[in-house]
Design an enzyme around this catalytic site. Structure first.
Site, PDB file in Angstrom:
ATOM      1  N   LYS A 202       0.733  -1.134   0.112  1.00 38.91           N
ATOM      2  CA  LYS A 202       0.018  -0.203  -0.024  1.00 38.91           C
ATOM      3  C   LYS A 202       0.950   1.367  -0.041  1.00 38.91           C
ATOM      4  O   LYS A 202       1.764   1.305   1.022  1.00 38.91           O
ATOM      5  CB  LYS A 202      -0.905   0.093   1.120  1.00 38.91           C
ATOM      6  CG  LYS A 202      -1.841   1.097   1.383  1.00 38.91           C
ATOM      7  CD  LYS A 202      -2.717   1.256   2.220  1.00 38.91           C
ATOM      8  CE  LYS A 202      -3.584   2.443   2.564  1.00 38.91           C
ATOM      9  NZ  LYS A 202      -4.737   2.059   3.362  1.00 38.91           N
ATOM     10  N   LYS A 256      -2.319  -1.438  -3.958  1.00 41.46           N
ATOM     11  CA  LYS A 256      -3.168  -0.274  -3.662  1.00 41.46           C
ATOM     12  C   LYS A 256      -2.327   0.916  -3.857  1.00 41.46           C
ATOM     13  O   LYS A 256      -1.247   1.146  -3.126  1.00 41.46           O
ATOM     14  CB  LYS A 256      -3.942  -0.367  -2.276  1.00 41.46           C
ATOM     15  CG  LYS A 256      -4.834   0.844  -2.053  1.00 41.46           C
ATOM     16  CD  LYS A 256      -5.456   0.570  -0.826  1.00 41.46           C
ATOM     17  CE  LYS A 256      -6.503   1.731  -0.553  1.00 41.46           C
ATOM     18  NZ  LYS A 256      -6.639   1.842   1.036  1.00 41.46           N
TER      19      LYS A 256
HETATM   20  C1  PBG Z   1      -7.315   3.534   5.497  1.00 33.86           C
HETATM   21  C2  PBG Z   1      -7.812   3.448   4.007  1.00 33.86           C
HETATM   22  C3  PBG Z   1      -7.721   4.118   2.838  1.00 33.86           C
HETATM   23  C4  PBG Z   1      -8.296   3.579   1.915  1.00 33.86           C
HETATM   24  C5  PBG Z   1      -8.665   2.259   2.328  1.00 33.86           C
HETATM   25  N1  PBG Z   1      -8.333   2.392   3.825  1.00 33.86           N
HETATM   26  C6  PBG Z   1      -6.978   5.456   3.017  1.00 33.86           C
HETATM   27  C7  PBG Z   1      -5.717   5.813   3.582  1.00 33.86           C
HETATM   28  O1  PBG Z   1      -5.002   4.913   3.740  1.00 33.86           O
HETATM   29  O2  PBG Z   1      -5.486   6.972   3.878  1.00 33.86           O
HETATM   30  C8  PBG Z   1      -8.403   4.147   0.770  1.00 33.86           C
HETATM   31  C9  PBG Z   1      -9.633   3.835  -0.136  1.00 33.86           C
HETATM   32  C10 PBG Z   1      -9.667   4.433  -1.359  1.00 33.86           C
HETATM   33  O3  PBG Z   1      -9.176   5.579  -1.688  1.00 33.86           O
HETATM   34  O4  PBG Z   1     -10.711   4.119  -2.227  1.00 33.86           O
HETATM   35  N2  PBG Z   1      -6.546   2.789   6.029  1.00 33.86           N
END
Ligand code: PBG
Length: 333
Positions: A202, A256
């Site tokens: 991520k 992600k």
């Molecule tokens: C939080 C989380 C995020 C997303 C999913 N879980 C955002 C972040 O890490 O700030 C993003 C999902 C999206 O942008 O559709 N832990």
């Protein structure tokens, strides 16, 4: 395999000459079984609340979310992913509401499990929907997110989700060691078959902006998440993260964001051969949907192409805000 220069003996276009021929040689195919529907759910009164930066997407009410789960199950979508929008006055520095067994997420999971038995449920494990500073865990006086202290809380959050009936625990925080500690806790508590989908690679991405609006953490977020999420300029490091998560007991891996990181997806799939998923995140949705709504892109084709490319890049499935539209388009296969 070397490309041949034997023209006109070799004419690659022969295999593209008709729809049936293209279907016959198609290497990958998107189907409804590949889709995971993200559901953003608010804990307030009233109905759905449109999200300005995600045109076409709303925060659902509790009952609305159950309806969405039914629609998704009827379309044959195998799983949904729940993301809570928590009222600001329930947020604090420690994200305590995340450990409320009667909170929005555990209550909703139990209800969906009871009413919509044939769909899997995945829950995000992280504190950002619950903290008043918008970080995924506890922070020190300098704003640095504490690792081990955070993981201790995430382990409890995961257990509460599993007890509520969550099928797939999805830690999205990028703390070190959390997969192993959550796995041990689940085993100790008898949840041998609760799967873990690790947000393994991520990245600290600007493409999450609309999501932070959606869960109400955008305005609150102090600083950025670069000390825990990965540097977008790294690739080898993703393999290290994945290797650790597999060793620690992850069943599925997630990359992600999605579209800007297809190279990472391909490397992970090739290297490990595990069930690997992509998250087509809020910013990807927003940019494409904005262009579609302006008439600049052909929506039906762009949605499909964007999703199909994940399959080609090695994804076994995709979390997509377009899951319902795509499922309708694809029908059951
Ligand atoms: C939080 C989380 C995020 C997303 C999913 N879980 C955002 C972040 O890490 O700030 C993003 C999902 C999206 O942008 O559709 N832990």
């Amino acid at each position: 395999m070397k490309p041949t220069s034997q023209f006109p003996l070799a004419r690659p276009r022969r295999n593209r000459k008709a729809d049936w021929a293209r279907r016959l040689v198609r290497e990958t195919e998107l189907c409804v079984n590949d889709l995971i529907l993200p559901l953003i759910v608010h804990d307030g009164d009233g109905g759905a609340q449109p999200i300005a930066s995600m045109p076409g997407i709303s925060r659902h009410s509790f009952l609305g979310a159950i309806e969405q789960a039914k629609i998704a199950a009827d379309l044959g979508i195998p799983m949904l992913a729940i993301f809570p929008h928590i009222d600001a006055n329930k947020k604090d520095a420690e994200g305590r509401e995340a450990l409320n067994e009667k909170g929005l997420v555990p209550t909703l999971v139990a209800q969906i499990k009871a009413q919509v038995p044939n769909i899997g449920i995945m829950c995000d494990v992280a504190l950002d929907p619950y903290t008043d500073h918008g970080h995924d865990g506890l922070i020190d006086e300098n704003g640095y997110m504490l690792n081990d202290e955070t993981v201790n809380i995430l382990v409890k959050q995961a257990l509460i989700q599993a007890q509520a009936g969550c099928d797939v625990i999805a830690p999205s925080d990028m703390c070190d060691g959390r997969i192993g500690l959550i796995r041990r806790e689940l085993e100790a508590a008898g949840f041998h078959n609760t799967q873990i989908m690790a947000y393994a690679a991520k990245f600290a991405s600007a493409f999450y902006g609309p999501y932070r609006d959606a869960i109400g953490s955008q305005g609150a977020l102090k600083g950025d998440k670069k000390t825990y999420q990965m540097d977008p300029q790294n690739s080898d490091e993703a393999l290290v993260e994945v290797a650790l998560d597999i060793e620690e007991g992850a069943d599925m891996l997630l990359v992600k964001p999605g579209m800007p990181y297809l190279d990472i997806l391909r490397r992970i799939k090739d290297e490990f051969g595990r069930p690997t998923f992509a998250f087509q995140v809020s910013g990807e949705y927003a940019m494409l949907e904005a262009a579609i709504q302006n008439g600049w892109l052909d929506g039906a084709r762009v949605r499909m192409e964007a999703l199909q490319c994940f399959k080609r890049a090695g994804a076994d499935g995709i979390i997509s805000y377009w899951a319902l539209e795509a499922a309708k388009e694809l029908g059951r296969k």
